[in-house]
Design a protein around this motif. Structure first.
Motif, mmCIF file in Angstrom:
data_model
loop_
_atom_site.group_PDB
_atom_site.id
_atom_site.type_symbol
_atom_site.label_atom_id
_atom_site.label_comp_id
_atom_site.label_asym_id
_atom_site.label_seq_id
_atom_site.Cartn_x
_atom_site.Cartn_y
_atom_site.Cartn_z
ATOM 1 N N ARG A 1 -18.458 76.630 -95.967
ATOM 2 C CA ARG A 1 -19.269 78.149 -96.168
ATOM 3 C C ARG A 1 -18.548 79.060 -95.227
ATOM 4 O O ARG A 1 -18.111 80.221 -95.636
ATOM 5 C CB ARG A 1 -20.653 77.881 -95.653
ATOM 6 N N GLN A 2 -18.136 78.850 -94.128
ATOM 7 C CA GLN A 2 -17.458 80.047 -93.073
ATOM 8 C C GLN A 2 -15.838 80.004 -93.699
ATOM 9 O O GLN A 2 -15.779 81.201 -93.808
ATOM 10 C CB GLN A 2 -17.420 79.374 -91.558
ATOM 11 N N LEU A 3 -15.346 79.088 -94.211
ATOM 12 C CA LEU A 3 -14.034 79.126 -94.713
ATOM 13 C C LEU A 3 -14.037 80.076 -96.041
ATOM 14 O O LEU A 3 -13.156 80.714 -96.262
ATOM 15 C CB LEU A 3 -13.308 77.626 -94.760
ATOM 16 N N MET A 4 -14.905 79.831 -96.790
ATOM 17 C CA MET A 4 -15.138 80.477 -98.048
ATOM 18 C C MET A 4 -15.393 81.730 -97.638
ATOM 19 O O MET A 4 -14.793 82.834 -98.545
ATOM 20 C CB MET A 4 -16.054 80.018 -98.909
ATOM 21 N N ARG A 5 -16.096 82.343 -96.909
ATOM 22 C CA ARG A 5 -16.393 83.664 -96.388
ATOM 23 C C ARG A 5 -15.213 84.269 -95.846
ATOM 24 O O ARG A 5 -15.029 85.401 -96.268
ATOM 25 C CB ARG A 5 -17.568 83.672 -95.463
ATOM 26 N N PHE A 6 -14.391 83.649 -95.339
ATOM 27 C CA PHE A 6 -13.035 84.069 -94.801
ATOM 28 C C PHE A 6 -11.913 84.187 -95.936
ATOM 29 O O PHE A 6 -10.798 84.716 -95.565
ATOM 30 C CB PHE A 6 -12.518 83.513 -93.631
ATOM 31 N N GLY A 7 -12.376 83.897 -97.030
ATOM 32 C CA GLY A 7 -11.461 84.014 -98.262
ATOM 33 C C GLY A 7 -10.404 82.750 -98.591
ATOM 34 O O GLY A 7 -9.665 82.777 -99.320
ATOM 35 N N PHE A 8 -10.805 81.644 -98.000
ATOM 36 C CA PHE A 8 -9.927 80.277 -98.150
ATOM 37 C C PHE A 8 -10.621 79.795 -99.342
ATOM 38 O O PHE A 8 -11.780 79.683 -99.910
ATOM 39 C CB PHE A 8 -10.256 79.462 -97.069
ATOM 40 N N LYS A 9 -9.659 78.988 -100.169
ATOM 41 C CA LYS A 9 -10.095 78.232 -101.199
ATOM 42 C C LYS A 9 -10.465 77.040 -100.682
ATOM 43 O O LYS A 9 -9.749 76.299 -100.060
ATOM 44 C CB LYS A 9 -9.024 77.940 -102.140
ATOM 45 N N VAL A 10 -11.840 76.163 -101.057
ATOM 46 C CA VAL A 10 -12.430 75.276 -100.218
ATOM 47 C C VAL A 10 -12.621 74.071 -101.428
ATOM 48 O O VAL A 10 -13.136 74.390 -102.614
ATOM 49 C CB VAL A 10 -13.585 75.477 -99.522
ATOM 50 N N THR A 11 -12.549 73.051 -101.037
ATOM 51 C CA THR A 11 -12.879 71.574 -101.729
ATOM 52 C C THR A 11 -13.323 70.571 -100.879
ATOM 53 O O THR A 11 -12.756 70.481 -99.987
ATOM 54 C CB THR A 11 -11.666 71.140 -102.791
ATOM 55 N N VAL A 12 -14.663 70.451 -101.130
ATOM 56 C CA VAL A 12 -15.353 69.462 -100.279
ATOM 57 C C VAL A 12 -15.547 68.193 -101.074
ATOM 58 O O VAL A 12 -15.970 68.027 -102.435
ATOM 59 C CB VAL A 12 -16.783 69.955 -99.886
ATOM 60 N N LEU A 13 -15.056 67.112 -100.556
ATOM 61 C CA LEU A 13 -15.100 65.790 -101.131
ATOM 62 C C LEU A 13 -16.169 64.876 -100.455
ATOM 63 O O LEU A 13 -16.113 64.630 -99.167
ATOM 64 C CB LEU A 13 -13.693 65.046 -101.046
ATOM 65 N N GLU A 14 -17.253 64.480 -101.245
ATOM 66 C CA GLU A 14 -18.110 63.625 -100.696
ATOM 67 C C GLU A 14 -18.468 62.316 -101.185
ATOM 68 O O GLU A 14 -18.571 62.155 -102.541
ATOM 69 C CB GLU A 14 -19.737 64.560 -100.808
ATOM 70 N N GLY A 15 -18.620 61.218 -100.392
ATOM 71 C CA GLY A 15 -18.720 59.946 -101.079
ATOM 72 C C GLY A 15 -19.806 59.536 -101.926
ATOM 73 O O GLY A 15 -20.114 58.889 -102.644
ATOM 74 N N ARG A 16 -20.988 60.369 -101.144
ATOM 75 C CA ARG A 16 -22.631 59.867 -101.762
ATOM 76 C C ARG A 16 -22.750 60.671 -102.986
ATOM 77 O O ARG A 16 -21.927 61.597 -103.177
ATOM 78 C CB ARG A 16 -23.128 60.284 -100.810
#
Length: 808
Positions: free
Chosen positions: A62-77
């Motif tokens: 959430r912080q990185l997206m606010r700073f303008g980064f493209k973010v991808t979160v990988l979750e096993g569950r």
């Protein structure tokens, strides 16, 4: 709100401070509408891959997206939250939100999760202190007996704390359980069977707090995070902590059921492999639990540094399980949030030892039983029906004698966190052989700012907590922003991964081996070429061995605000482990501080209250200190001290010599005469067997004695051409072997010291009128010593009052 009252020429400074607070997550974080609105619709900065959608991963994303980064979160569950899991239990016309993982907000003062709860308008429920305990047969334990055993238990913990201080470094390899068991055996004959069961209940509670067996917890560092506990009440969040997870995960690009098996990192970027999919990015953040790192289910290419692998291996990762039960109605006391139950088997002391009532916050009649310690591991293989039957039997034993019928639960859930492949346990602890440093090691980034790590096992201040995981995510988001900005500007980040930090700390440690001023626990270095009284100096305060009694006239009954700080630091840390804290001050202030009398306590009071400076860790000194360190290092590098060459010539390890110096060096005062300060010269006579001449008197009979393998002579005010001279005894005594000492011929300033590395006893210099006290020197060096010649210390009765006096 107050921008208009700030002078315009300060706006740049104000903007810088604001940007710092925002980028590091101190302000404007979370899920408030005004904050979510600041997330740009299209990213403008590099791609970051976050492995894991727990609190750490969600906070960072959430912080990185606010700073303008493209973010991808990988979750096993199939869900977000990781070890924070709120399950909706229901049956009939009853529903409840059950926290099967992280549940309690441990302190609300400064807790970022408390701020999230306020942003969501979710009330917090204070967990009441009242916690009655029931015997095996269900009858209540007498409150007075409970208080008595609890007080005795806390005293044993205090004894264990004192024991580790006495043991020194050995305590690192001893378990807390072994220490407590020793005390239990000593006092075991004096307690009743019921008192022993209560004692075992407190042991189970301690294992619950640490998610680890006491037999595996470090005696030295099991409670190393205690000074950083959040203040305020322990609380439940109404509706469960899943509300926080849901809010944090909103609009975050999370790909579920993506089990990461490989992470490749290089100077060009990262590749994260999940099954047959490869995700490429500029940086990656790994937030998987310590249990996953321990088992090695994720392959890192190249392999993680050995330093990090060792830290992963040393830290402990414990287990806590729960039995959640939804009933048709609340049959237990409504004014209770917790109650305990004793076991008649010490090996099962953690089995259903504590119950939490969630009826006030879960939305329904929910009761949760905890399973800790050794019982938590056995619970993993216990059939759920057997577990529920055992819990109901306990509840019936407590309430049926009161005429209360215990109904069958509508729905039950038994956790199995140890068998969950995405965590393999509950939370971290400091195991035998580990320390708080290992949390810092796990937090270190690798690959020159390409691969980062977050999670509760990467924060030494707040491990094993939900807020610790959350804060670690904010921390790493700030670190990633810094690296990305540096790369965009083609700059090198100097204060980044610990490799650089450790290098800076090492340089500072080397410089402080030969400080320019040293008194008590205080050492100071400064650039000798800069005589400006306002020039910057670096002060170090060292906590290591128990402080020796001061000979400076301090009174033990003097009360001041910093005495408690000294006592807390000394008692909390292993007394043999050196703890250094620093500050910047002027050269003039350094000399003022040296003149303060009353011992270290009064110096610290003067430093903090009179001079108004604050003591920080090495990283807290900032870039100003880096410039001073670089200047001093360059200055000393151009003129290598004689001590180093002499030590190396003798075949003695220089590091060992300086370590011994740091431990044993003492300061003495050169006497004043009518014309001012005297600067006697130290000269050898070329013949180690004849006593040197001292002004107005000879030394007396020479006596064959040694002071130890090495001696050192040092000046505190820089008057000597080199800071200190180290000589092995073989070069001090006998024939021309005294020549190195004889050639020294160096002026000592008004402060100087003489010490030996292993031949003397503890003590300090004393000055009486215009003479040195013979007994105090005997305390330090023993009865006799060598300095360019053999002599009896009776010469100490004579003043050094001529400039060219010969003698030590």
């Amino acid at each position: 709100m107050f921008l208009d009252v700030i002078p315009k020429h300060c706006h740049l400074l104000l903007d810088s401070a604001y940007d710092f607070l925002v980028s590091h997550g101190y302000v404007n974080f979370g899920v408030a509408p005004s904050i979510k609105e600041r997330i740009p619709p299209e990213p403008s900065k590099p791609h970051v891959i976050v492995v894991g959608a727990g609190f750490a991963g969600l906070a960072a994303a959430r912080q990185l997206m606010r700073f303008g980064f493209k973010v991808t979160v990988l979750e096993g569950r199939k869900r977000a939250g990781g070890r924070v899991y709120t399950m909706r239990m229901e049956g009939g016309n009853r529903t409840a939100a059950a926290d099967l993982g992280g549940s309690v907000l441990t302190g609300t003062l400064g807790n970022p999760l408390g701020i999230l709860a306020r942003q969501l308008s979710s009330p917090l429920h204070k967990v009441k202190d009242k916690c009655p305990i029931y015997r095996v047969d269900g009858s209540p334990v007498d409150p007075d007996l409970d208080s008595k055993v609890e007080a005795a238990f806390n005293k044993l913990l205090d004894k264990a704390s004192k024991l580790r201080q006495l043991m020194g470094d050995i305590s690192v390899d001893v378990s807390l359980g072994a220490a407590l068991e020793t005390f239990r055996e000593v006092y075991g004959d004096a307690v009743t069977d019921e008192e022993m069961k209560l004692f075992n209940w407190h042991l189970a509670n301690l294992e619950y707090a640490n998610a680890g067996l006491l037999s595996k917890l470090s005696l030295a560092f099991w409670d190393q995070d205690d000074p950083y506990d959040m203040g305020g009440d322990h609380c439940f969040l109404s509706g469960g902590n899943g509300r926080l997870v849901q809010a944090l995960a909103e609009n975050i690009p999370i790909l579920y059921e993506k089990t990461v098996n490989t992470v490749r990192y290089s100077s060009a970027g990262v590749e994260v492999v999940a099954g047959n999919q490869v995700f490429e990015g500029d940086m990656a953040l790994c937030t998987v639990p310590l249990g996953v790192l321990k088992i090695g289910s994720i392959k890192f290419i190249p392999e993680l540094p050995q330093r990090k692998l060792d830290g992963i291996k040393r830290l402990g990762f414990g287990l806590l399980n729960k039995v959640a039960m939804l009933f048709s109605h609340v049959f237990w006391e409504t004014d209770l949030d917790t109650f305990g139950h004793l076991s008649d088997d010490a090996s099962r002391r953690g089995e259903f030892f504590l119950f939490y009532s969630y009826a006030t916050v879960a939305g329904g009649p929910l009761l949760i039983a905890l399973v800790a310690g050794e019982a938590a591991h056995k619970f993993e293989s216990m059939p759920p029906t057997d577990a529920v039957s055992s819990v109901l039997q306990i509840l019936k034993g407590i309430y049926e004698p009161k005429g209360i019928t215990v109904p069958e639960p509508i729905q039950t859930v038994c956790t199995r966190w140890g068998n969950d492949p995405f965590c393999l346990g509950s939370y971290s602890n400091v195991a035998v052989g580990a320390s708080g440093d290992d949390y810092d090691i796990l937090a270190e980034s690798v690959g020159d700012g390409r691969l980062f790590f977050a999670g509760e096992a990467t924060t030494r201040r707040y491990p094993a907590t939900m807020h610790g995981a959350f804060l670690s995510g904010l921390r790493e988001a700030a670190n990633m922003v810094q690296y990305a900005n540096a790369r965009a500007l083609n700059l090198k980040v100097d204060r980044s991964p610990s490799k650089n930090a450790h290098s800076c700390a090492s340089v500072l440690a080397d410089l402080f081996r030969e400080p320019d001023l040293e008194f008590g626990s205080f050492s100071i270095i400064f650039a000798k070429s800069d005589d400006d009284p306002k020039s910057t100096a670096i002060l170090r305060v060292t906590f290591n061995e128990p402080r020796r009694k001061s000979h400076e006239g301090s009174k033990t009954d003097i009360q001041h605000s910093n005495k408690l700080l000294f006592q807390q630091l000394q008692s909390h840390f292993n007394q043999q482990q050196q703890i250094d804290i620093y500050t910047l001050l002027s050269r003039e202030q350094a000399f003022e501080l040296r003149e303060v009398r009353g011992g270290d306590d009064m110096r610290l009071t003067y430093l903090c209250e009179k001079l108004g400076v604050k003591l920080v860790g090495r990283k807290g000194l900032g870039p100003n200190a880096d410039a001073v360190i670089a200047a001093i290092k360059a200055e000393r590098g151009n003129s290598r001290p004689a001590s180093s060459s002499l030590a190396l010539k003798s075949g003695t390890s220089n590091s060992k010599a300086t370590t011994e110096k740091r431990k044993l060096i003492r300061r003495a005062k050169v006497l004043r005469n009518g014309s001012g300060l005297v600067h006697p010269k130290i000269v050898g006579n070329g013949n180690g067997l004849n006593p040197p001449q001292v002004a107005e008197s000879s030394c007396g009979q020479s006596t064959p004695a040694k002071v130890g393998n090495e001696i050192s002579v040092s000046s505190s005010d820089g008057a000597m051409t080199s800071d200190n001279i180290l000589l092995p005894c073989s070069e001090v005594v006998g024939g021309n072997n005294a020549l190195p000492f004889a050639n020294m011929n160096a002026n000592l300033g008004p402060d100087f010291s003489i010490s030996c590395s292993n031949g003397g006893r503890d003590g300090s210099w004393k000055k009486q009128a215009d003479t040195f006290c013979e007994d105090s020197l005997k305390d330090l060096l023993g009865n006799h010593f060598y300095l360019g010649g053999l002599c009896d210390p009776s010469f100490l009765h004579h003043s050094w009052n001529t400039e060219n006096a010969q003698g030590p």
